[in-house]
Design an enzyme around this catalytic site. Structure first.
Site, PDB file in Angstrom:
ATOM      1  N   HIS A 108      -4.999   2.575  -3.980  1.00 27.52           N
ATOM      2  CA  HIS A 108      -5.933   2.396  -2.867  1.00 27.52           C
ATOM      3  C   HIS A 108      -6.795   3.638  -2.699  1.00 27.52           C
ATOM      4  O   HIS A 108      -6.272   4.742  -2.591  1.00 27.52           O
ATOM      5  CB  HIS A 108      -5.168   2.131  -1.566  1.00 27.52           C
ATOM      6  CG  HIS A 108      -4.681   0.715  -1.454  1.00 27.52           C
ATOM      7  ND1 HIS A 108      -4.282   0.151  -0.274  1.00 27.52           N
ATOM      8  CD2 HIS A 108      -4.551  -0.246  -2.395  1.00 27.52           C
ATOM      9  CE1 HIS A 108      -3.921  -1.105  -0.484  1.00 27.52           C
ATOM     10  NE2 HIS A 108      -4.057  -1.372  -1.769  1.00 27.52           N
ATOM     11  N   TYR A 131      -4.948   0.143  10.079  1.00 28.93           N
ATOM     12  CA  TYR A 131      -4.185   0.705  11.200  1.00 28.93           C
ATOM     13  C   TYR A 131      -4.988   0.393  12.457  1.00 28.93           C
ATOM     14  O   TYR A 131      -6.113   0.872  12.591  1.00 28.93           O
ATOM     15  CB  TYR A 131      -4.057   2.228  11.063  1.00 28.93           C
ATOM     16  CG  TYR A 131      -3.137   2.700   9.956  1.00 28.93           C
ATOM     17  CD1 TYR A 131      -3.585   2.831   8.642  1.00 28.93           C
ATOM     18  CD2 TYR A 131      -1.815   3.042  10.231  1.00 28.93           C
ATOM     19  CE1 TYR A 131      -2.738   3.287   7.641  1.00 28.93           C
ATOM     20  CE2 TYR A 131      -0.957   3.499   9.238  1.00 28.93           C
ATOM     21  CZ  TYR A 131      -1.420   3.615   7.945  1.00 28.93           C
ATOM     22  OH  TYR A 131      -0.581   4.080   6.959  1.00 28.93           O
ATOM     23  N   PRO A 183       6.726   6.333  11.197  1.00 27.59           N
ATOM     24  CA  PRO A 183       6.142   5.779   9.970  1.00 27.59           C
ATOM     25  C   PRO A 183       4.614   5.756   9.936  1.00 27.59           C
ATOM     26  O   PRO A 183       4.023   5.454   8.904  1.00 27.59           O
ATOM     27  CB  PRO A 183       6.677   4.341   9.930  1.00 27.59           C
ATOM     28  CG  PRO A 183       7.020   4.020  11.339  1.00 27.59           C
ATOM     29  CD  PRO A 183       7.424   5.301  11.988  1.00 27.59           C
ATOM     30  N   LYS A 185       4.754   9.029   5.676  1.00 23.32           N
ATOM     31  CA  LYS A 185       5.161  10.290   5.057  1.00 23.32           C
ATOM     32  C   LYS A 185       6.648  10.367   4.687  1.00 23.32           C
ATOM     33  O   LYS A 185       7.056  11.291   3.975  1.00 23.32           O
ATOM     34  CB  LYS A 185       4.847  11.459   6.012  1.00 23.32           C
ATOM     35  CG  LYS A 185       3.369  11.715   6.182  1.00 23.32           C
ATOM     36  CD  LYS A 185       2.794  12.435   4.980  1.00 23.32           C
ATOM     37  CE  LYS A 185       1.294  12.402   4.906  1.00 23.32           C
ATOM     38  NZ  LYS A 185       0.754  11.654   3.780  1.00 23.32           N
ATOM     39  N   TYR A 245      -3.461  12.372   4.665  1.00 22.02           N
ATOM     40  CA  TYR A 245      -2.914  11.042   4.339  1.00 22.02           C
ATOM     41  C   TYR A 245      -2.572  10.948   2.853  1.00 22.02           C
ATOM     42  O   TYR A 245      -1.531  10.401   2.480  1.00 22.02           O
ATOM     43  CB  TYR A 245      -3.918   9.943   4.729  1.00 22.02           C
ATOM     44  CG  TYR A 245      -3.294   8.564   4.699  1.00 22.02           C
ATOM     45  CD1 TYR A 245      -2.670   8.039   5.830  1.00 22.02           C
ATOM     46  CD2 TYR A 245      -3.295   7.792   3.531  1.00 22.02           C
ATOM     47  CE1 TYR A 245      -2.065   6.791   5.810  1.00 22.02           C
ATOM     48  CE2 TYR A 245      -2.699   6.544   3.497  1.00 22.02           C
ATOM     49  CZ  TYR A 245      -2.091   6.053   4.638  1.00 22.02           C
ATOM     50  OH  TYR A 245      -1.488   4.808   4.600  1.00 22.02           O
TER      51      TYR A 245
HETATM   52  C1  PHB Z   1       4.455  -0.321   4.861  1.00 21.29           C
HETATM   53  O1  PHB Z   1       3.788  -0.943   4.040  1.00 21.29           O
HETATM   54  O2  PHB Z   1       5.615  -0.659   5.133  1.00 21.29           O
HETATM   55  C2  PHB Z   1       3.853   0.842   5.574  1.00 21.29           C
HETATM   56  C3  PHB Z   1       2.593   1.275   5.200  1.00 21.29           C
HETATM   57  C4  PHB Z   1       2.019   2.339   5.852  1.00 21.29           C
HETATM   58  C5  PHB Z   1       2.694   2.965   6.873  1.00 21.29           C
HETATM   59  C6  PHB Z   1       3.968   2.550   7.243  1.00 21.29           C
HETATM   60  C7  PHB Z   1       4.540   1.471   6.588  1.00 21.29           C
HETATM   61  O3  PHB Z   1       2.106   4.001   7.532  1.00 21.29           O
END
Ligand code: PHB
Ligand code: APR
Length: 389
Positions: free
Chosen positions: A72, A200, A292, A296, A384
């Site tokens: 990505h 997000y 989460p 990280k 990130y």
């Molecule tokens: C996930 O795909 O489970 C996932 C992706 C990004 C995050 C947290 C979890 O920040």
């Protein structure tokens, strides 16, 4: 039984450490409380920093990750329905790879099995002894029989609830913690993801995340109060809530279906200091927890064990303890930066019970600043995609 490094825990931290030491010819034994199937049944996050991918490549376990992982070049933030894309490739020339942590664990387990190295699953009552001297030991019970493993070093890679950190005398350890008043309700579904990249989303009803595992499997989350129980969330209720929190286009494009996994994870920030006690080292979730939001957790575990492997390799090759003496300070400096980023992502994207109108305007200003300032966007992209190991 005797080995050089006794590793407690066969999560990504323990397995990757074992693999990195194997590459340098250093023998390890892994002791794991659960069964192999249980460890592989845990669904966890799925975003790998570029540095983590490079490390897995160096460890010779990158093949399936490159075949199946999705590279990505950016992510999207959505604030009250307004979407903005961060183009990592353009901002800092780096990418992330979407590949489930469970798959990383499976790849590492396979490599370890193929090399014929010892992992003792369902090791009960693991206890750590004499790590303040130069002949540490680990005791455990397997099939009702007590065993002792003598070693040079112990690596505590046994997660937040493990025995390693708990074995350190309380006055030798300082801990730092934030518990957030909400959790993430996550579901896994066999439907194509709603968008090509992760979204997000901040909404006054709470945070939401649209993620994925493959072109046909999606992972979605919504913020829920800590007191919610998973039984209170039917699939229908989940989809309705997710649709409300994302922008109209995503809500329209969302492909729903029966969940194949559904669980609630609490959110916490936690760091223990220091991370070395004589011949015991802590790494991964045993040493720290991040919420989460910044993706990280696994990446920090990887950078911890990269540093630990380097220090142990230096010890065996050069009989120098400089690396192991510097381990704690070295990894804590990176850990705190990842803690900061994860806390920041969490605080701008979630709705807190005590967020007043001023707080919401500040969250909106953070989003607008990120959207309009290349410097702010670059900083976000740098964190990130991962700070240097
Ligand atoms: C996930 O795909 O489970 C996932 C992706 C990004 C995050 C947290 C979890 O920040
Ligand atoms: N004895 C032996 N093994 C133990 C013990 C014990 N007393 N306690 C826990 N374990 C095992 C757990 O069963 C688990 O398999 O240690 C392992 C720790 O693995 P993880 O929890 O996956 O932690 P870690 O390897 O540090 O990986 C960090 O996992 O939780 C996510 O978000 C986190 O992505 C991050 C990553």
């Amino acid at each position: 039984m005797r080995t050089k490094v006794a590793i407690i825990g066969s999560g990504p931290a323990g397995l990757l450490l074992g693999r990195l030491l194997e590459c340098a010819g250093i023998e390890t034994v892994i002791l794991e409380r659960r069964s192999q199937e249980y460890v592989l049944g845990r669904i966890r996050a799925g975003v790998l920093e570029q540095g983590t991918v490079e490390l897995l490549d160096r460890a010779g376990v990158g093949e399936k990750l490159h075949a199946e992982g999705l590279v990505h070049e950016g992510v999207e933030f959505c604030f009250d329905g307004d979407r903005h894309r961060f183009n990592f490739q353009e901002l800092i020339g780096r990418t992330v790879t979407v590949y489930g942590q469970t798959e990383v664990t499976r790849d590492l387990m396979r490599a370890r099995d193929r090399s014929g190295l010892t992992t003792i699953y369902e090791a009960e009552n693991v206890s750590l002894h004499d790590f303040d001297g130069d002949a540490p030991k680990v005791r455990y019970v397997k099939d009702g029989v007590e065993h002792q493993l003598a070693c040079d070093f112990i690596a505590g890679c046994d997660g937040y609830h493990g025995v390693s950190r708990a074995s350190v005398p309380g006055d030798a350890l300082r801990t730092f913690e934030r518990v957030y008043p909400f959790g993430w309700l996550g579901i896994l579904v066999d439907k194509p993801p709603v968008a090509d990249e992760l979204i997000y989303a901040h909404h006054e009803r709470g945070f939401a995340l649209c993620s994925m595992r493959s072109p046909t499997r999606s992972r979605y989350y919504v913020q829920v109060p800590s007191s919610d129980r998973v039984e209170e969330w039917s699939d229908q209720r989940f989809w309705d809530e997710l649709r409300r929190r994302v922008d109209e286009e995503a809500a329209d494009d969302l492909m729903t279906g029966p969940s194949i996994e559904k669980s609630i994870a609490p959110l916490r920030s936690f760091v223990a200091e220091p991370l070395r006690f004589g011949r015991l080292f802590l790494a991964g979730d045993a040493a720290h927890i991040v919420p989460p939001t910044g993706a990280k957790g696994l990446n920090l575990a990887a950078s911890d064990v990269a540093a630990l492997a380097e220090a142990l390799i230096e010890f065996y090759a050069e009989r120098s303890s400089a690396g192991i003496d510097g381990y704690s300070a070295r990894v804590l400096s990176r850990i705190w930066k990842a803690e900061r980023f994860s806390w920041w992502m969490t605080s701008i994207l979630h709705t807190f019970p005590d967020t007043d109108p001023f707080g919401r305007r500040i969250q909106r200003a953070e989003f607008d600043y990120l959207r309009t300032s290349a410097a702010a966007a670059r900083s976000m992209a740098e964190n990130y995609t991962g700070l240097p190991f």
